[in-house]
Each structure stands twice: as C-alpha cells, then as structure tokens.
Design a protein around this motif. Structure first.
Motif: not given
Length: 335
Positions: A26, A28, A30, A54, A58
């Motif tokens: 994964a 992510d 931000y 998170p 998320t």
C-alpha cells in the motif's frame, strides 16, 4: 498542501517510491491544507503526525500506521522553527512515539547546500546551517549525490550533488545536497536537537548536537528522475507530461522505498522489520567493508562560497556514510 509547488513535490515523492518499489502492499499520500505561504513549524508538526492517525485520514477504518514514511519538506531551522519552540518540542515527542512503535521516517536533508538559511535574513546562520526536520534525532536524514554510469549501467563515479560545480548544461540552479550541525538552543541553553547516542563513528566530529545527513542517494537534476506531471500539478517546475525532476526530495523516497522492500523481505522470512533505519545504518558504517554503504569522497555542497563542506572518507557532513546499495544492506540485515 495549498502551495502549488507542493504538488510537484508530492508527484515526485510518489513516482520515485513506486519506481523503486512497484510492488508495495500500500502507499498512502497524506495532504496538509495549511498555510498557503509555506509550511510553518506548526504545519510541520501536523503533517508529520498524519501517519500516526490513519483511522482519521485514510478511507480504511482501523488501518494500521505505515512502516515507512518519506517527508520531503523542511526549511531553515532559525527562520522556521527557532521562534516556535513548543512546535519543535512536540514534533520531537511525536516522532519519538512513532519510532518506538516501529515506524521509520526518512526526511530530505534539503537542496540549499551547506547554507539553508543564507539569504533569508538569518545572519546568525549564514555560513553553515541545516534544515529541520531532517535534523531531528528521530528521523533518517537523506542527502543527495550525482553520478555517472558505466555502459553496463553500473555506477562509474559518484559525488556530492552540487549544481554549482558543473558548467552548462548541467548547472541548472545554485542547488546542492544540504547538511550541517543543528544550531537550535532552548531557553535552558541546551540543544533542542541533541546528538543521538547512535551518531558515532569515523569522521563524525565531536559535539552534542544533531548532525545530518545520515546517508545519501541520487538527487542530481541533470538528468534527474523521469516523472509524469499535469500542467497544473507541476506548474512550479514548468513541466507537463513526462519530464525530469531531482533534489533530495527524490533521495528521501528512494531510500524509504528501499527500506519498504526490506520490510517486506523481513515479513516474508519471519524476521522483525528493520524499524528505525538510522541506527542500523550507523552500525553498518562503523563496521566498514562492503556492507552496502558506498562512501562518497568527491565534491562539496558549497553553493555560496562559504568554504563548507567537502566530502571525505568515512562519514562526512555532505552525504553522511554515502549512498546505499540496497541489496547489500539487505544481505547484511538478513544474512
């Protein structure tokens, strides 16, 4: 971030990480929508804290925090942070918590050579000054190198990244890998960013304040990393479609992606993840030998004729222990 220049930084971060580690479980991204004039001390604290929460930031409720975080922003310690002691203190405490939970933050050392504060009005720090948060004792600070390749694509030579050292067409702007000694002092007269216990070894000068960078990786803007941008996303860099970008903002996600791969390797063989990378890298540096750290002994990061600083054998303030051969580091960690 609402600063248009931050979009290009984010594109560079993500695409470099994906080029190095395309099979990540994964990734992510931000986003901090704070001060449009640039990232402040408080904004830095809030941004660095995003991966620790998170479930809020998320789309997957209860998702675990990431193992690896790459952060490519920062600025002159004095101008950005000396007047915001509480924000720096809270950033350090937050990063300490993240580290103890097994997360590892990688932060770009900066692109202004040895004089991050030069020209910004901070006369106290014009000769040699680093960038925060790369001087945090809880992050792995990543500087930049320039390199040439052999016909078989192996590295022929590697030096400190410094655009000011080379004639056109290689000189793009007076930019270079940043590094230096933290100069932030608290009201008690003690360093706000003290020397970590693990920051020792041949070439590391005596002192009680944090030094950076710890290691380095490819950052030269010529030829740079190939990325794809929309005209809006990379307006500051004047790029649209495929183009080249560089800087230590590319170095940090590159090294972070290397350690993401090592974390996946550790999981696959049932071993603990590497965790906080900097102490491990210093252990390898002190051991010497062909252990995955390629010593960089050519060049300097002086962009303003200040006389600082030169690459030297072993650790130095331009590239730390040098650049990383990820496969050899992995072999040293996992056998």
């Amino acid at each position: 971030h609402t600063d248009s220049g931050a979009d290009g930084e984010a594109i560079l971060d993500v695409q470099v990480a994906m080029q190095v580690a395309p099979g990540l479980e994964a990734l992510d991204l931000y986003s901090y929508n704070g001060n449009p004039g640039g990232i402040t001390a408080l904004g830095t604290l809030e941004t660095l804290a995003l991966p620790l929460t998170p479930s809020i930031y998320t789309t997957t409720p209860g998702a675990p925090p990431p193992d690896i975080v790459s952060y490519s922003y920062g600025g002159c310690e004095y101008l950005y942070y000396a007047g915001s002691t509480p924000a720096v203190t809270m950033s350090e405490r937050m990063l300490a918590v993240a580290t103890t939970t097994g997360m590892s933050y990688f932060v770009s050392s900066g692109d202004a050579g040895s004089s991050v504060c030069l020209g910004g009005g901070a006369s106290e720090l014009t000769l040699a000054s680093p960038s925060y948060p790369s001087t945090s004792q809880w992050v792995t600070s990543v500087g930049g190198t320039a390199l040439t390749l052999n016909p078989d694509n192996s590295i022929g030579a590697e030096a400190v990244w410094n655009d000011a050292l080379y004639p056109a067409p290689f000189y793009l702007r007076p930019s270079a890998s940043s590094g230096g000694t933290s100069a932030l002092v608290g009201t008690d007269g003690l360093p706000m960013l003290p020397r970590p216990t693990w920051q020792t070894g041949t070439g590391v000068p005596a002192g009680d304040t944090r030094l950076n960078p710890d290691v380095a990786s490819f950052a030269d803007s010529a030829p740079g990393w190939t990325v794809y941008c929309t005209s809006q996303g990379c307006a500051k860099e004047n790029l649209a479609g495929y183009g080249q970008m560089g800087g230590t903002s590319a170095s940090s996600p590159q090294v972070a992606a290397m350690f993401a791969l090592m974390t996946q390797m550790a999981t696959a063989v049932g071993q603990p993840s590497p965790g906080f990378a900097a102490p491990l890298l210093y252990e390898l540096g002190r051991a010497g030998g062909t252990n995955g750290l390629r010593d960089v002994t050519q060049g300097n990061n002086d962009v303003a004729n200040t006389g600082c600083c030169n690459a030297t054998p072993a650790w130095d303030i331009t590239t730390g222990w040098g650049s990383i051969n990820a496969s050899l580091v992995a072999a040293a960690l996992f056998g």
